[in-house]
Motif scaffolding. Structure first.
Motif, PDB file in Angstrom:
ATOM      1  N   THR A   1     -74.781  24.187   7.683  1.00 18.56           N
ATOM      2  CA  THR A   1     -75.467  24.075   6.403  1.00 18.56           C
ATOM      3  C   THR A   1     -76.668  23.137   6.522  1.00 18.56           C
ATOM      4  O   THR A   1     -76.676  22.226   7.353  1.00 18.56           O
ATOM      5  N   ASN A   2     -77.676  23.392   5.707  1.00 19.62           N
ATOM      6  CA  ASN A   2     -78.875  22.544   5.709  1.00 19.62           C
ATOM      7  C   ASN A   2     -79.026  21.774   4.400  1.00 19.62           C
ATOM      8  O   ASN A   2     -80.111  21.302   4.077  1.00 19.62           O
ATOM      9  N   GLU A   3     -77.927  21.656   3.638  1.00 20.06           N
ATOM     10  CA  GLU A   3     -77.976  20.968   2.350  1.00 20.06           C
ATOM     11  C   GLU A   3     -77.631  19.486   2.526  1.00 20.06           C
ATOM     12  O   GLU A   3     -76.531  19.135   2.957  1.00 20.06           O
ATOM     13  N   ILE A   4     -78.599  18.630   2.184  1.00 21.33           N
ATOM     14  CA  ILE A   4     -78.420  17.184   2.284  1.00 21.33           C
ATOM     15  C   ILE A   4     -77.972  16.650   0.929  1.00 21.33           C
ATOM     16  O   ILE A   4     -78.677  16.818  -0.074  1.00 21.33           O
ATOM     17  N   ASP A   5     -76.812  16.023   0.889  1.00 23.80           N
ATOM     18  CA  ASP A   5     -76.281  15.494  -0.365  1.00 23.80           C
ATOM     19  C   ASP A   5     -76.920  14.135  -0.659  1.00 23.80           C
ATOM     20  O   ASP A   5     -76.262  13.088  -0.649  1.00 23.80           O
ATOM     21  N   HIS A   6     -78.210  14.177  -0.899  1.00 21.99           N
ATOM     22  CA  HIS A   6     -78.979  12.965  -1.174  1.00 21.99           C
ATOM     23  C   HIS A   6     -80.310  13.389  -1.783  1.00 21.99           C
ATOM     24  O   HIS A   6     -80.569  14.584  -1.936  1.00 21.99           O
ATOM     25  N   TYR A   7     -81.164  12.386  -2.112  1.00 22.07           N
ATOM     26  CA  TYR A   7     -82.494  12.730  -2.627  1.00 22.07           C
ATOM     27  C   TYR A   7     -83.608  12.363  -1.649  1.00 22.07           C
ATOM     28  O   TYR A   7     -84.776  12.543  -1.942  1.00 22.07           O
ATOM     29  N   PHE A   8     -83.220  11.827  -0.480  1.00 22.53           N
ATOM     30  CA  PHE A   8     -84.185  11.644   0.613  1.00 22.53           C
ATOM     31  C   PHE A   8     -83.432  11.653   1.931  1.00 22.53           C
ATOM     32  O   PHE A   8     -82.204  11.570   1.967  1.00 22.53           O
ATOM     33  N   CYS A   9     -84.164  11.779   3.015  1.00 24.06           N
ATOM     34  CA  CYS A   9     -83.547  11.879   4.338  1.00 24.06           C
ATOM     35  C   CYS A   9     -83.127  10.494   4.829  1.00 24.06           C
ATOM     36  O   CYS A   9     -83.972   9.614   5.020  1.00 24.06           O
ATOM     37  N   ASP A  10     -81.830  10.328   5.024  1.00 30.16           N
ATOM     38  CA  ASP A  10     -81.298   9.085   5.554  1.00 30.16           C
ATOM     39  C   ASP A  10     -80.289   9.411   6.642  1.00 30.16           C
ATOM     40  O   ASP A  10     -79.841  10.557   6.779  1.00 30.16           O
ATOM     41  N   ILE A  11     -79.911   8.409   7.389  1.00 28.31           N
ATOM     42  CA  ILE A  11     -79.135   8.632   8.600  1.00 28.31           C
ATOM     43  C   ILE A  11     -77.744   9.190   8.316  1.00 28.31           C
ATOM     44  O   ILE A  11     -77.309  10.155   8.958  1.00 28.31           O
ATOM     45  N   PHE A  12     -77.016   8.644   7.340  1.00 26.91           N
ATOM     46  CA  PHE A  12     -75.659   9.105   7.073  1.00 26.91           C
ATOM     47  C   PHE A  12     -75.602  10.549   6.558  1.00 26.91           C
ATOM     48  O   PHE A  12     -74.786  11.345   7.044  1.00 26.91           O
ATOM     49  N   PRO A  13     -76.413  10.942   5.580  1.00 23.97           N
ATOM     50  CA  PRO A  13     -76.391  12.342   5.141  1.00 23.97           C
ATOM     51  C   PRO A  13     -76.721  13.321   6.258  1.00 23.97           C
ATOM     52  O   PRO A  13     -76.149  14.420   6.317  1.00 23.97           O
ATOM     53  N   LEU A  14     -77.630  12.935   7.162  1.00 22.63           N
ATOM     54  CA  LEU A  14     -77.986  13.821   8.276  1.00 22.63           C
ATOM     55  C   LEU A  14     -76.863  13.889   9.309  1.00 22.63           C
ATOM     56  O   LEU A  14     -76.627  14.950   9.898  1.00 22.63           O
ATOM     57  N   LEU A  15     -76.190  12.782   9.543  1.00 21.51           N
ATOM     58  CA  LEU A  15     -75.063  12.794  10.481  1.00 21.51           C
ATOM     59  C   LEU A  15     -73.958  13.736  10.008  1.00 21.51           C
ATOM     60  O   LEU A  15     -73.264  14.355  10.824  1.00 21.51           O
ATOM     61  N   LYS A  16     -73.794  13.862   8.690  1.00 20.73           N
ATOM     62  CA  LYS A  16     -72.763  14.752   8.144  1.00 20.73           C
ATOM     63  C   LYS A  16     -73.063  16.218   8.423  1.00 20.73           C
ATOM     64  O   LYS A  16     -72.157  17.050   8.423  1.00 20.73           O
ATOM     65  N   LEU A  17     -74.343  16.545   8.652  1.00 21.93           N
ATOM     66  CA  LEU A  17     -74.736  17.940   8.874  1.00 21.93           C
ATOM     67  C   LEU A  17     -74.694  18.354  10.343  1.00 21.93           C
ATOM     68  O   LEU A  17     -74.804  19.547  10.644  1.00 21.93           O
ATOM     69  N   ALA A  18     -74.545  17.406  11.233  1.00 21.40           N
ATOM     70  CA  ALA A  18     -74.599  17.717  12.661  1.00 21.40           C
ATOM     71  C   ALA A  18     -73.391  18.552  13.094  1.00 21.40           C
ATOM     72  O   ALA A  18     -72.280  18.372  12.598  1.00 21.40           O
ATOM     73  N   CYS A  19     -73.638  19.470  14.027  1.00 25.41           N
ATOM     74  CA  CYS A  19     -72.578  20.350  14.547  1.00 25.41           C
ATOM     75  C   CYS A  19     -71.887  19.710  15.746  1.00 25.41           C
ATOM     76  O   CYS A  19     -71.752  20.331  16.815  1.00 25.41           O
ATOM     77  N   THR A  20     -71.487  18.485  15.585  1.00 25.81           N
ATOM     78  CA  THR A  20     -70.795  17.776  16.656  1.00 25.81           C
ATOM     79  C   THR A  20     -70.058  16.592  16.049  1.00 25.81           C
ATOM     80  O   THR A  20     -70.267  16.252  14.877  1.00 25.81           O
ATOM     81  N   ASP A  21     -69.205  15.979  16.843  1.00 27.58           N
ATOM     82  CA  ASP A  21     -68.445  14.819  16.371  1.00 27.58           C
ATOM     83  C   ASP A  21     -69.380  13.607  16.328  1.00 27.58           C
ATOM     84  O   ASP A  21     -69.895  13.174  17.364  1.00 27.58           O
ATOM     85  N   THR A  22     -69.592  13.064  15.146  1.00 34.08           N
ATOM     86  CA  THR A  22     -70.529  11.943  14.979  1.00 34.08           C
ATOM     87  C   THR A  22     -69.823  10.640  14.609  1.00 34.08           C
ATOM     88  O   THR A  22     -70.478   9.696  14.163  1.00 34.08           O
ATOM     89  N   ARG A  23     -68.506  10.597  14.782  1.00 31.41           N
ATOM     90  CA  ARG A  23     -67.773   9.394  14.365  1.00 31.41           C
ATOM     91  C   ARG A  23     -68.241   8.157  15.119  1.00 31.41           C
ATOM     92  O   ARG A  23     -68.372   7.079  14.527  1.00 31.41           O
ATOM     93  N   LEU A  24     -68.512   8.299  16.409  1.00 28.16           N
ATOM     94  CA  LEU A  24     -68.992   7.163  17.195  1.00 28.16           C
ATOM     95  C   LEU A  24     -70.373   6.715  16.716  1.00 28.16           C
ATOM     96  O   LEU A  24     -70.648   5.512  16.613  1.00 28.16           O
TER      97      LEU A  24
END
Length: 308
Positions: free
Chosen positions: A168-191
């Motif tokens: 998905t390309n939907e960012i649950d925010h009103y501007f681009c920030d690191i956490f909302p973008l990490l949620k969209l990545a197709c990989t494990d971003t917990r680290l």
């Protein structure tokens, strides 16, 4: 472009109700205009008066400039999205917005630290003040702030451009920030979430605590000063402390919790992207006699000059 086939993102924004969007669009537009006017008045007043020779106001002029730049990376896009309902942003535009938001925001944090150091030297070591806080030192502190912020922002950009975006390309925010973008990545971003919390969140907490401790030391020393000197110092320190709390507390709530609480992050982000820059000019002028006198001198002179 990062890995994956996404070329643009869609902001889900702050609100879904159309009537609320329309009202907030007008409200945010008025707030943005007030931020521009207020901070530019502070900037021009300092640059056009003798206050620019004093380290505290030298830093304050850059703080006002950073407020304008920081808000301008977020507010115009937010307002346009609310007015014309165009919630998309290109991949490159998103990366650029994130970079500049972190760059101007981090520079502002470092300048607040420089302002606290300036007040500490002025009150705790007054005999060494002119030597310690020379114009060259002030200039180097501003340059160091910008370099530190640039490195901080670049790290965040490298994190995002190395990630694959294929869902998905939907960012649950009103501007681009690191956490909302990490949620969209197709990989494990917990680290990576832990890395961001450690670098940005913990750094914000440590900086905030250092600032609070420094002002506690300053206030304890002020108890031994004369009533007039104490009143003036308390006025300037009170302004600094208010701004520090308004900026840092929402920032800490945004970057210290786990990155899944993005819905709350949007509300907290409003404080340091819109509300703090809106009130900063008022905080630094209403209780500051030097600023009020300089404003009368600069702006009244301009009116007299225009009338001739």
């Amino acid at each position: 472009m990062g890995f994956g086939n996404l070329t643009e993102f869609i902001f889900l924004g702050l609100f879904h109700n159309e009537n609320v969007k329309a009202m907030c669009a007008v409200l945010f537009l008025l707030c943005y205009l007030a931020i521009l006017c207020g901070n530019l008045v502070v900037l021009i007043t300092i640059r056009g008066s003798h206050l620019s020779e004093q380290p505290m106001y030298y830093f304050l002029s850059y703080l006002s400039f950073m407020d304008v730049c920081f808000t301008s990376t977020v507010a115009p896009k937010l307002i346009i999205d609310l007015f014309v309902k165009c919630n998309t942003i290109s991949y490159n535009g998103c990366i650029a917005q994130m970079f500049y938001a972190h760059f101007f925001g981090a520079t502002e944090i470092f300048i607040l630290v420089a302002m606290a150091y300036d007040r500490y030297v002025a009150i705790c070591r007054p005999l060494y003040y002119m030597i310690t806080m020379s114009r060259h030192v002030c200039y180097m502190l501003v340059i160091a702030s910008a370099i530190g912020a640039f490195i901080h922002s670049l790290v965040h950009v490298f994190i995002i451009i190395s990630l694959p975006f294929c869902g998905t390309n939907e960012i649950d925010h009103y501007f681009c920030d690191i956490f909302p973008l990490l949620k969209l990545a197709c990989t494990d971003t917990r680290l990576l979430v832990i890395v961001v919390i450690t670098t940005t969140g913990v750094l914000s907490i440590l900086t905030f605590l250092a600032l609070v401790i420094s002002y506690i030391i300053i206030l304890s020393i002020l108890r031994t000063r004369s009533s007039e000197g104490r009143r003036k110092a308390l006025s300037t320190c009170g302004s600094h402390i208010t701004v520090v709390f308004m900026f840092f507390l929402p920032l800490i709530f945004t970057y210290v919790p786990v990155g899944d609480s993005v819905g709350d992050d949007k509300v907290f982000a409003l404080f340091y992207t819109m509300i703090a820059p809106l009130f900063n000019p008022l905080i630094y002028t209403l209780r500051n006699t030097d600023m009020k006198n300089a404003m009368r001198k600069v702006w009244c002179q301009d009116k007299l000059f225009e009338g001739k």
